[in-house]
Design an enzyme around this catalytic site. Structure first.
Site, PDB file in Angstrom:
ATOM      1  N   HIS A 144      -9.574  25.584  30.036  1.00 59.29           N
ATOM      2  CA  HIS A 144      -9.486  26.799  30.846  1.00 59.29           C
ATOM      3  C   HIS A 144      -9.851  28.031  30.014  1.00 59.29           C
ATOM      4  CE1 HIS A 144      -7.506  29.337  34.049  1.00 59.29           C
ATOM      5  NE2 HIS A 144      -7.435  30.172  33.026  1.00 59.29           N
ATOM      6  N   GLU A 145      -9.200  28.194  28.871  1.00 56.66           N
ATOM      7  CA  GLU A 145      -9.459  29.387  28.054  1.00 56.66           C
ATOM      8  C   GLU A 145     -10.883  29.379  27.493  1.00 56.66           C
ATOM      9  OE1 GLU A 145      -7.520  31.726  28.388  1.00 56.66           O
ATOM     10  OE2 GLU A 145      -5.853  30.588  29.229  1.00 56.66           O
ATOM     11  N   GLY A 198      -2.344  42.287  33.409  1.00 53.77           N
ATOM     12  CA  GLY A 198      -3.252  42.976  34.328  1.00 53.77           C
ATOM     13  C   GLY A 198      -3.234  42.438  35.739  1.00 53.77           C
TER      14      GLY A 198
END
Length: 700
Positions: A478-479, A615
């Site tokens: 994923h990263e 965020g």
């Protein structure tokens, strides 16, 4: 005389970033930026008299000074996340108001705003430059450029308060996580736990108690704590139900009482965000947040979440009934209901019986080095790149950190990335993330993109490498997907290169896309190799992992939807929220988004850093929104036959040339259509989640 540690455009000399040097040298960075800001304003005030404005003369100086600020503060922020200390926290808190002030100065400069508007009006730019300008102008409006003096002052005060509150929130979560622990001495308390967990727990206890000699995993003592590798393993495998209950209650009540209390901070953050949104003319923070996202409107998000919630809720109820029945048949008290701290434990037992899958027993097939090799081989095949370790070339912040270069098919270096793989609960915040170290920039000097990839997986033990769980393998993929979008960009305008200018709810597309390859047989079998014997993972075990993808999928999906709907609702100004605090709103939402109601101690919002310190405020839905895109993108590979390597390479190149290369130069929908040839559909995600059997009926 020592040269400054703040050398924008270069790799940071992390070990030189001591508290003393940051304290001493960062003020001069701020002074330099303030001076550059004045110079830019002076130049633009005269330049505005010209009939036509030039892109390079307006945009390039602004980008240069913004990048100096982003890089310099970015190093401090990065270290605050991966090498947290009391002194670094103090420095971060000390300078944060100045950073917010600088940001507001740029965002509220009438001269810069007029220059951007005139630049757009006096030129017939292509779509890319027009999109960048539109976003820059809107961002300035969202920073209060159009407010009157009094409202702007209030806006700035709120910005500063929100910055401090978010920092305090994050610190409270880290402190509360580290503060809670139990020293276990009785073998019955650790019954059921895997050997590698006992090793970590015994080493932790040994260090805490400052004992001499070596830690003893078999006889203890063991330290039970709230770091994710320990917590997850204990909730999944520990037979001691009372301890599971204690651990669960401690985990979900983190930072909700005592000196690390986030309850009041949450209400302050929500109130201030609403005020700020109102000042800008929006009804709620959610409305403001979505105005810059792909979804655009609250009703569009609610529609998607409800499309997924109905089948997920029905599936989850069936899963819980099945788990209840199974637990009773296997010794659970007949007149008691399963509680939240029982779900992982009994699910694992059911998984072993139903799928004959013991996830813990598969760790030896996923040593970090082999997983990395497999991930890099896949990327080479799909995207025509090579990944080469170059740890000796780069300064690192911890001895476990690795560094890699990305080469193109001509063996030219095009990007690099750091990988910080292991959990360090005492100094590193939980979770996994990708961040920018250096952005691609071809103006002035050629700067290649460099990414930070940070995970919190199981560290190596005394005689074993880092043996990853399958979930940790997916997290790494994923990263790396995020990193690929940052590193493989071909956009030459830094404002839209990589993840810059990509709408927040589309930024998870490449990361979730990469996760799909963990369930591709050829890819996974090339990765999974026993660290001692070299034996490959069997076809049988691969099939079990594929079936496991949809095991308890209803409860897993519902959990994410609960978070997403709660986030959206507490940031929305709707009548049903009136006179209720965030926890009351969340418990109301839980009726339709959980199959086990939250207990009184459950104050999970108090440690929900994604939305209060990250965020994702009014944007947590982005994971599901982007998952629709990623599942649909991957389905193009499935339709072309995943075993046909020629077709896969061709589509992989197309994915690279669109999603990974174009960054924020076009809208996410345009980029998706360039790749897929049509607008996205939800069918593939519902199929991947294993909800297809109930979808038709549930959505009628």
């Amino acid at each position: 005389m020592e040269t400054s540690i703040f050398n924008y455009g270069e790799l940071p000399e992390f070990k030189k970033f001591t508290s003393d040097r940051i304290n001493k040298e960062f003020p001069s960075v701020i002074d330099k930026i303030n001076l550059e800001f004045k110079n830019i304003e002076n130049f633009l005030s005269n330049y505005l008299n010209q009939k036509n404005l030039d892109w390079d003369k307006v945009i390039n100086p602004l980008n240069e000074v913004n990048e100096i600020l982003r890089w310099s503060w970015g190093v401090i922020s990065h270290l605050n996340g991966v090498k947290n200390s009391e002194s670094l926290r103090e420095i971060y808190s000390k300078f944060l108001p100045e950073i917010i002030n600088l940001s507001n100065k740029f965002g509220q400069s009438k001269i810069i705003y007029k220059a951007l508007v005139k630049l757009k009006e006096t030129n017939n730019f292509d779509k890319v430059k027009s999109r960048i300008l539109d976003k820059e102008i809107l961002e300035m409006e969202h920073r209060g450029i159009s407010l009157n003096i009094d409202d702007q002052k209030e806006f700035n005060v709120i910005s500063e308060k929100l910055g401090k509150l978010s920092t305090n929130f994050s610190n409270n979560v880290l402190d509360a996580t580290n503060a809670w622990f139990l020293i276990l001495n009785d073998k019955s308390q650790i019954e059921g736990l895997p050997e590698r967990v006992l090793e970590l727990m015994s080493i932790s206890a040994h260090e805490y108690l400052k004992k001499e000699g070596e830690a003893d995993p078999k006889n203890g003592p063991w330290k039970l704590s709230l770091d994710i590798p320990t917590y997850t393993a204990f909730m999944t495998y520990a037979k001691d139900r009372n301890l599971r209950e204690n651990l669960y209650k401690a985990f979900v009540s983190r930072a909700s009482n005592g000196k690390n209390n986030n309850c009041q901070i949450i209400e302050e953050i929500l109130s201030l965000r609403t005020k700020q949104a109102n000042l800008l003319g929006y009804e709620s923070w959610a409305e403001l947040s979505l105005s810059t996202k792909m979804a655009n409107k609250i009703k569009n998000v609610e529609k998607l979440l409800e499309e997924l919630r109905k089948p997920a809720f029905k599936t989850a109820k069936n899963e819980l009934e099945k788990l209840n029945k199974f637990s009773k048949e296997n010794g659970f008290p007949p007149f008691e209901a399963l509680e939240a701290w029982d779900i992982s434990y009994w699910s694992e037992i059911l998984r072993k019986e139903e799928l004959n899958l013991d996830q813990e027993s598969l760790r030896p097939w996923f040593p970090l080095n082999d997983v990395l090799k497999g991930l890099f081989n896949l990327s080479e095949n799909l995207f025509e790149i090579k990944v080469v370790e170059a740890t000796n070339e780069a300064p690192v912040w911890n001895d476990d950190v690795l560094y890699f270069n990305i080469l193109n098919k001509d063996d030219n270096k095009i990007a690099s990335f750091y990988l910080d793989p292991y959990s360090r609960p005492e100094s590193k915040r939980g979770g996994a993330w990708m961040d920018e170290c250096l952005n691609k920039n071809n103006h002035g000097r050629n700067i290649l993109p460099v990414a930070y990839l940070v995970c919190n997986q199981t560290p190596p033990s005394k005689d074993k490498p880092s043996l990853m769980s399958f979930d940790e393998v997916q997290t790494l993929f994923h990263e790396f997907g995020h990193g690929l979008q940052h590193m493989l960009t071909t956009v030459n305008l830094p404002q839209a290169a990589g993840i810059n200018n990509v709408e927040w709810d589309a930024v998870e597309l490449p990361s979730q896309f990469m996760e799909n390859w963990c369930f591709h047989k050829k890819t996974l079998l090339n990765i999974a190799k026993h660290y001692e014997t070299g034996e490959r993972l069997s076809d049988e075990n691969f099939e079990k992992l594929v079936k496991n993808r949809t095991f308890n999928c209803g409860m897993a999906t519902l959990r994410q939807l609960h978070f997403a709907i709660t986030d959206l609702r507490i940031h929305s100004n709707i009548k049903s929220n009136k006179d209720k605090n965030s926890e009351e709103i969340r418990k109301e939402i839980a009726r339709d988004t959980t199959v086990i109601n939250p207990i009184q101690e459950d104050k999970f919002l108090c440690c929900f850093s994604h939305i209060f310190a990250g965020g994702y405020s009014a944007g947590y839905y982005s994971y599901k929104w982007a998952e629709v895109l990623s599942a649909d993108a991957f389905s193009m590979f499935e339709e072309a036959d995943l075993e046909n390597n020629q077709n896969i390479k061709k589509i992989g190149k197309k994915f690279k040339d669109t999603v990974l290369s174009l960054g924020g130069s076009f809208s996410p929908l345009e980029v998706f259509k360039l790749f897929r040839g049509r607008e996205p559909k939800t069918d593939s995600l519902i199929r991947h989640l294993g909800l297809s059997s109930v979808t038709q009926e549930a959505c009628q």
